[in-house]
Design an enzyme around this catalytic site. Structure first.
Site, PDB file in Angstrom:
ATOM      1  N   GLU A  34       0.870  -1.230  -0.045  1.00 56.19           N
ATOM      2  CA  GLU A  34       0.130   0.042  -0.029  1.00 56.19           C
ATOM      3  C   GLU A  34       0.800   1.306   0.057  1.00 56.19           C
ATOM      4  O   GLU A  34       0.377   2.373  -0.258  1.00 56.19           O
ATOM      5  CB  GLU A  34      -1.042  -0.161   1.231  1.00 56.19           C
ATOM      6  N   ASN A  35       2.235   1.097   0.374  1.00 54.33           N
ATOM      7  CA  ASN A  35       2.880   2.415  -0.024  1.00 54.33           C
ATOM      8  C   ASN A  35       3.189   2.651  -1.137  1.00 54.33           C
ATOM      9  O   ASN A  35       4.117   3.372  -1.287  1.00 54.33           O
ATOM     10  CB  ASN A  35       4.093   2.434   1.075  1.00 54.33           C
TER      11      ASN A  35
END
Lengths: 241, 215, 241, 215
Positions: free
Chosen positions: D47-48
């Site tokens: 998700e980063n």
């Protein structure tokens, strides 16, 4: 790209081998009455080879979501001329005189419904569709006929319209460079609505100018992820407007 | 006719400051870039996805992947950037465009703008205009003062609005007007026109700037 | 880049010559009580040289908007250790034990207020701030304590929270490659919140790993436009976490 | 302990289909990638800002600009893509992640999930978990069945929710459970456990699948 075993098993719509196909194969699943997003701006960034395949297929009563109506003989203008569009959702249709003719025709089955949406709102609605948002608040259109039937929400001293997301059954995307997984980049002003539409449709077809191997595009420069892409059709070309 | 447009475009150009990010509408507004004063450079935004748009492409040297919002082949300057339409209108709506210059069918004393629907005619669509006039920091209407003698600067717009309360300035062949909370303020009047001429060509009642410049 | 005369006149905050400065000069305008967005994720993508300049300056009572609290000695963790943060708006603070200490301290002037926001909502709120939206509807947080005090809006059969935009006085951005106008690209996972924050703050400072000439970055690959950038500070480096 | 985690991770891996886009939580879920069946490849989302995340970076060969959501140095596979956090959560919230696998403090028979607040302890923050469980097409909770003997699979969560009605499947060392509109359905039971064992370790009343597999 793939975690796990080194040789990915072919699987429809996901892994690489089945994504490259002919335009006719790619549009085979599009039926009468489908809702289709088409990328591009005045046909710059519209995948003509996919439009042509749709004209050949002859499906009717389509709802087309596109920035504009193209021009006669280019982009969605071809679908319009061929009587395939029932509803057009666009921000501008003034450069295609056929729109007015179709809207005013007495022949019921040829009659075009045209829904005009401000361009920034249209882009954001498509983005919201792909990003799982239930809508957004925009100042655009407040106090105009665009506001009719819409909820006005007051936030921190200003009025906004609540605009809802747009999704589609299919998206026709034009890629400048596409790898075999579907990762895509766009050259110049061909980008327009393509990246948002690729995320907002159930089945996404890329008409690619150039198809390269997986890994050939710098991961920092990919604009559309291959996870969105179901079909890749080569042979898209630069077109004069 | 060309002369009038050039007069208007040249006057609009003086409103732009060095480094401004500007979106120019199709037609007369596009001519503004030709009249920038010495030492003033602006950054042109094109809503179809360019920051740093350059001049029109030379015949025979067009890149068919690079067009402006009027679908004409253009160039980009060094330091330009291409982006998608959601990003483009994020820039516009987010207040990152210093000025937008566009024509109008009608403007009224409240700064309301009508420039997209003519009753009985084909409605071409608002395109990006509604977002531009709501989002740009300064909205300059550049147009001929009247339409074949009919008033265009009104007490209240009669045509459907493009947006309400957004116009900051109106520049015509007759002069320059600012839209203020109290109404329309005439700040400059061009050579060959009297205050009476301008008022006669304007339905809204004009206020006179104490510093009214006559040229 | 520039239309009009060929040699752009220097103008503060816009044209190229004045944008490159020292870190101390770049943060000179930041006063006590400022709201500052800081890019990065667990300090990967955070401009350490700008954080260091802010530590040196010693301004206090800052509101920091950042994905997380960094770690002690890295990223916004340095500001926290130095007692400069009054309010932290973040999605995750668990890897910095100082957050708990500061939140629970008896010393009033050291006390930290920590506002937790789901990471996707935080990213989208910053985007909305830069894009002029009044808010957006997200399904994230419905039925949880995140929903407290927020309007629930029902759209097409589903509940959504109305989340509002975030803006800031300053943004500290980490660029991998930045041209003299401020056009910026990000390498790998340093991108995170940087592009949205660059659009959502009044004054934007880029700590750049590499500064190049205008025109050196392919216009197709620029991520953050130079129009957002007010100050460029060279000398940012790769950092071990 | 390691064995139990491996048993759980290996069973979770069987739920993944070739080509799936998957987000793996920190800890046990990360181990799932080590147990993919022959011929099954998945695409890892971090998700980063990564699609197509690869293995952990070798010591001494790390690229400090490439980390996963746990801030560990990782590699990317050919065909990967980096993006910003708004794009990343657009992918997550928009339903483009086929499965997310994460741990839980509590799950209940309505599919409610609690995994971010322990009363009296430091609240680390929800990070991306709230978005992931709302957005992913399939939410698999992978955890030990009880916490030192205390029930974690409940009639009603007692801890604050991460999200309501989102959990599709629970996989523990005891077996596999599906969350249905009628309640929790036990579909597989692992060797060494009886139905009575599993029910005793579960506060919610379990329904038995007619096809219950015993291993």
């Amino acid at each position: 790209m793939f975690a796990g075993s080194e040789i990915p098993k072919v699987r429809k719509g996901k892994t690489m081998k089945e994504k490259i196909m002919t335009a006719a194969e790619a549009v085979a699943g599009i039926q009468d009455g489908a809702t289709i997003m088409v990328g591009g701006f005045m046909a710059c960034g519209t995948p003509e080879i996919l439009i042509d395949a749709l004209v050949d297929k002859g499906v009717k009563n389509l709802t087309i979501i596109c920035n504009d109506a193209g021009v006669p003989g280019r982009g969605v203008g071809k679908l319009l001329s061929n009587g395939q569009i029932k509803t057009l959702i666009a921000s501008h249709v003034g450069l295609n005189p056929e729109v007015a003719q179709r809207m005013n025709t007495e022949v019921t089955e040829d009659k075009l419904e045209c829904i005009l949406v401000p361009q920034g709102t249209l882009a954001e609605r498509v983005r919201a569709g792909g990003a799982g948002l239930g809508g957004f608040l925009t100042p655009t259109g407040v106090g105009t006929i665009v506001a009719e039937g819409k909820q006005v929400i007051h936030v921190d001293g200003r009025d906004y319209l609540l605009e809802k997301p747009l999704k589609a059954d299919f998206a026709l995307i034009r890629g400048s460079v596409t790898d075999r997984f579907g990762n895509t980049t766009y050259n110049g002003t061909t980008r327009t609505f393509n990246p948002m539409m690729a995320a907002a449709a159930n089945y996404v077809i890329v008409g690619a100018c150039e198809i390269v191997e997986i890994g050939d595009i710098d991961p920092n420069n990919v604009v559309t992820s291959g996870i969105f892409v179901d079909a890749i059709v080569g042979g898209e070309k630069p077109w004069q407007i | 006719m060309a002369d009038i447009k050039e007069i208007i475009a040249a006057r609009v150009a003086k409103e732009l400051k060095d480094g401004d990010v500007v979106n120019l509408g199709i037609g007369l507004p596009t001519m503004v870039a030709n009249f920038l004063p010495e030492g003033v450079s602006i950054i042109l935004q094109s809503e179809n996805g360019i920051m740093g748009m350059g001049a029109a492409a030379e015949k025979g040297r067009e890149d068919v992947d690079i067009v402006n919002a009027g679908a004409q082949y253009v160039t980009v300057n060094p330091g330009a950037m291409f982006f998608d339409s959601a990003t483009s209108f994020g820039i516009i709506r987010g207040g990152h465009v210093d000025a937008t210059i566009l024509g109008a069918l009608e403007v009224d004393q409240h700064g309301n703008l009508a420039n997209w629907i003519v009753p009985g005619k084909m409605v071409p669509g608002m395109g990006g205009a509604m977002d531009l006039v709501v989002g740009a920091k300064k909205v300059i209407v550049a147009m001929q003062h009247t339409q074949k003698g009919a008033h265009k600067i009104l007490k209240e717009c009669r045509l459907p609005y493009t947006a309400v309360g957004v116009v900051d300035m109106i520049i015509t062949e007759m002069g320059v007007m600012e839209v203020t909370p109290e109404g329309i303020l005439l700040t400059e009047i061009n050579e060959g026109y009297t205050i009476e001429d301008v008022q006669a060509a304007t339905e809204a009642e004009l206020m006179m700037s104490p510093n009214l410049k006559e040229k």
